[in-house]
Design a protein around this motif. Structure first.
Motif, short mmCIF file in Angstrom:
data_model
loop_
_atom_site.label_atom_id
_atom_site.label_comp_id
_atom_site.label_asym_id
_atom_site.label_seq_id
_atom_site.Cartn_x
_atom_site.Cartn_y
_atom_site.Cartn_z
N UNK A 236 0.05 -20.02 -6.96
CA UNK A 236 -0.84 -20.41 -5.86
C UNK A 236 -0.85 -19.45 -4.68
N UNK A 237 -0.14 -18.35 -4.79
CA UNK A 237 -0.08 -17.38 -3.69
C UNK A 237 -1.35 -16.52 -3.69
N UNK A 238 -2.19 -16.60 -2.65
CA UNK A 238 -3.44 -15.83 -2.65
C UNK A 238 -3.20 -14.34 -2.46
N UNK A 239 -4.00 -13.55 -3.17
CA UNK A 239 -3.91 -12.08 -3.11
C UNK A 239 -5.26 -11.53 -2.70
N UNK A 240 -5.26 -10.69 -1.68
CA UNK A 240 -6.47 -10.00 -1.22
C UNK A 240 -6.32 -8.51 -1.50
N UNK A 241 -7.28 -7.94 -2.21
CA UNK A 241 -7.27 -6.50 -2.45
C UNK A 241 -8.00 -5.80 -1.32
N UNK A 242 -7.35 -4.80 -0.71
CA UNK A 242 -7.99 -3.94 0.29
C UNK A 242 -7.81 -2.52 -0.22
N UNK A 243 -8.91 -1.89 -0.64
CA UNK A 243 -8.79 -0.62 -1.36
C UNK A 243 -9.95 0.32 -1.06
N UNK B 97 0.86 -1.18 0.00
CA UNK B 97 0.00 0.00 0.00
C UNK B 97 0.89 1.22 0.00
N UNK B 98 0.51 2.27 -0.74
CA UNK B 98 1.40 3.43 -0.83
C UNK B 98 1.21 4.43 0.30
N UNK B 99 0.36 4.12 1.28
CA UNK B 99 0.19 4.98 2.45
C UNK B 99 0.82 4.30 3.67
N UNK B 100 1.89 4.88 4.18
CA UNK B 100 2.61 4.28 5.30
C UNK B 100 1.73 4.14 6.54
N UNK B 101 0.86 5.11 6.77
CA UNK B 101 0.00 5.07 7.95
C UNK B 101 -0.96 3.89 7.88
N UNK B 102 -1.49 3.62 6.67
CA UNK B 102 -2.41 2.48 6.52
C UNK B 102 -1.64 1.18 6.71
N UNK C 87 -2.60 -1.58 9.51
CA UNK C 87 -2.95 -2.95 9.14
C UNK C 87 -1.98 -3.95 9.78
N UNK C 88 -0.72 -3.56 9.87
CA UNK C 88 0.28 -4.41 10.53
C UNK C 88 -0.11 -4.64 11.99
N UNK C 89 -0.49 -3.58 12.69
CA UNK C 89 -0.88 -3.72 14.09
C UNK C 89 -2.11 -4.61 14.23
N UNK C 90 -3.07 -4.45 13.33
CA UNK C 90 -4.29 -5.25 13.36
C UNK C 90 -3.96 -6.74 13.19
N UNK C 91 -3.11 -7.04 12.22
CA UNK C 91 -2.78 -8.43 11.91
C UNK C 91 -1.89 -9.05 12.98
N UNK C 92 -0.90 -8.32 13.45
CA UNK C 92 0.04 -8.87 14.42
C UNK C 92 -0.60 -9.17 15.77
N UNK C 93 -1.77 -8.62 16.03
CA UNK C 93 -2.48 -8.93 17.28
C UNK C 93 -3.13 -10.31 17.25
N UNK C 94 -3.25 -10.90 16.06
CA UNK C 94 -3.93 -12.19 15.93
C UNK C 94 -2.96 -13.34 16.24
N UNK C 95 -3.48 -14.39 16.87
CA UNK C 95 -2.62 -15.49 17.29
C UNK C 95 -2.13 -16.33 16.12
N UNK C 96 -2.84 -16.26 14.98
CA UNK C 96 -2.48 -17.12 13.85
C UNK C 96 -1.94 -16.34 12.66
N UNK C 97 -1.77 -15.01 12.81
CA UNK C 97 -1.34 -14.17 11.69
C UNK C 97 -0.17 -13.28 12.10
N UNK C 98 0.69 -12.97 11.13
CA UNK C 98 1.80 -12.06 11.38
C UNK C 98 2.20 -11.41 10.06
N UNK C 99 2.65 -10.16 10.12
CA UNK C 99 3.12 -9.45 8.93
C UNK C 99 4.60 -9.72 8.75
N UNK C 100 4.98 -10.19 7.56
CA UNK C 100 6.38 -10.52 7.31
C UNK C 100 7.09 -9.45 6.48
N UNK C 101 6.35 -8.42 6.03
CA UNK C 101 6.97 -7.36 5.25
C UNK C 101 5.93 -6.46 4.62
#
Length: 234
Positions: free
Chosen positions: A93-100, A26-31, A35-49
């Protein structure tokens, strides 16, 4: 023939120590940070980059080997649609989700045709984004209820429907030029953003004029600005 690189695609893990890795583009650093904070709070998800544009994203995906990539439509340089196509070409086979922020009635089908497996608008609650991520990790798709019926009908049954907007007539590249014209960008700026020549942008603009049945480049610009303001108001 050379084989495409294998990608790891895991179902939602019951083991908290094994988290599914998510890469954000995403080209907005704040977003991205939110989103990183939202995902990293989950027990089964983590942001790798994360990345802000296509080249950086492809390099980051290659290095981090994510289980899922989240992509925005509007990026610096090439669009998110171009990135999705590049991802699917290299990692089938890599899934892509659009959030826009862009209206799904205009962009969801384009994203799916490019290879995405889901589309979520940014104004949706956080729980919808998390639900969509887990659906895709489990091998499913995610669309809003109002889009699912139309898209499934077209993709599965092959039925033809009346386009919901005249802009459906535009190709992905033409729509990107139209969007940037609506933001008030000059032809030279658009050419630099898209890494093409000025005559190429003029050619896109002329095709837009013909497809939308407008009489002049000025009308194209005014039409684009009017549409852009409507998008921003949603």
């Amino acid at each position: 023939m050379p084989t495409k690189p294998a990608t790891k695609v895991n179902a939602v893990s019951d083991d908290p120590s094994k988290k599914n890795q998510i890469f954000i583009v995403d080209d907005h650093a704040m977003f991205r940070d939110g989103l990183r904070q939202l995902i990293d709070r989950e027990v089964d998800l983590a942001v790798c980059g994360d990345a802000a544009e296509v080249t950086e994203a492809l390099e980051g995906i290659s290095k981090s080997g994510p289980d899922l990539v989240i992509v925005d439509i509007s990026l610096s340089g090439k669009s998110g649609i171009d990135l999705i196509k590049a991802i699917k070409d290299k990692y089938e086979d890599l899934p892509v989700l659009v959030v826009s922020m862009h209206e799904e009635t205009l962009y969801a089908e384009r994203a799916l045709r490019a290879g995405a497996m889901g589309y979520v608008m940014k104004q949706e609650p956080a729980k919808v984004v998390k639900m969509a991520i887990r659906k895709l990790l489990g091998g499913g798709m995610h669309l809003s209820e109002r889009m699912a019926s139309s898209v499934i009908s077209k993709f599965v049954r092959g039925t033809e429907e009346i386009p919901p907007s005249p802009l459906e007539k535009l190709s992905d590249r033409e729509l990107e030029v139209f969007r940037m014209l609506g933001l008030g960008m000059a032809v030279r700026q658009i050419a630099e953003e898209m890494s093409v020549t000025i005559p190429t942008v003029n050619s896109f603009r002329n095709r837009i004029k013909e497809k939308l049945q407008l009489n002049s480049s000025t009308e194209v610009m005014l039409h684009a600005i009017h549409w852009s303001r409507g998008e921003a108001a949603k």
